[in-house]
Design a protein around this motif. Sequence first.
Motif, PDB file in Angstrom:
ATOM      1  N   GLU A  83       0.813  -1.216   0.000  1.00 25.91           N
ATOM      2  CA  GLU A  83       0.000   0.000   0.000  1.00 25.91           C
ATOM      3  C   GLU A  83       0.852   1.275   0.000  1.00 25.91           C
ATOM      4  N   TYR A  84       1.931   1.281   0.803  1.00 26.55           N
ATOM      5  CA  TYR A  84       2.764   2.490   0.894  1.00 26.55           C
ATOM      6  C   TYR A  84       3.487   2.779  -0.422  1.00 26.55           C
ATOM      7  N   LYS A  87       0.889   4.269  -2.769  1.00 25.44           N
ATOM      8  CA  LYS A  87       0.595   5.672  -2.456  1.00 25.44           C
ATOM      9  C   LYS A  87       1.712   6.593  -2.930  1.00 25.44           C
ATOM     10  N   HIS A  91       1.544   9.411  -5.912  1.00 28.75           N
ATOM     11  CA  HIS A  91       1.847  10.822  -5.673  1.00 28.75           C
ATOM     12  C   HIS A  91       2.956  11.303  -6.615  1.00 28.75           C
TER      13      HIS A  91
END
Length: 188
Positions: A83-84, A87, A91
């Motif tokens: 997930e990180y 993300k 971005h």
Amino acid sequence: MRNFKAIALALVVVISTVSVTAQTKKIDASASTLNWVGKKVTGQHEGTVNIKDGALVFAGKKLTGGTFTVDMTSLTSTDLSGEYQGKLNGHLNSADFFGTEKFPTSTLVFKTIAAKTTNMYAVTADLTIKGQTHPVTFDMAVNGNTASTKFKVDRTKYDIKYGSGSFFDNLGDKAISDDFDLAVALKF
């Protein structure tokens, strides 16, 4: 008329000599790497981005030119997972950073090259990111069928100002360095 023929003949000789000695070597994009490191107050992130295509130009064994296209949509972090990573990648691909939907590629075009030693060159090139072009300078080592370099890029010159302490106040430990590092290893 005789002078015109002599000049024309001289030009043909010069052009044919240049074309015989100049050799373009296509980059093997799948065997080449482009790694990046972005730093912030509380740490750093690192990752990769793929070279789409490129070539180096040689006159004999001397480096005389180069052009590259980078696939910005391949930009990914390698220090995170799950997930990180998703993300951060999202971005970085957004308009806050590289806006890869609108600007899917970046380019680097060599402008001047000066030999420093037998296998080391000082290169000034035009780097285009997000449609904006600025000069960058770096040293490039060429050995056999490989070339490598490391250099810094000031992201704010390319309208990538998110989290920059140069443009925003009170960021505290959320500030992100204006420079990011690139390490390039080319095979051709």
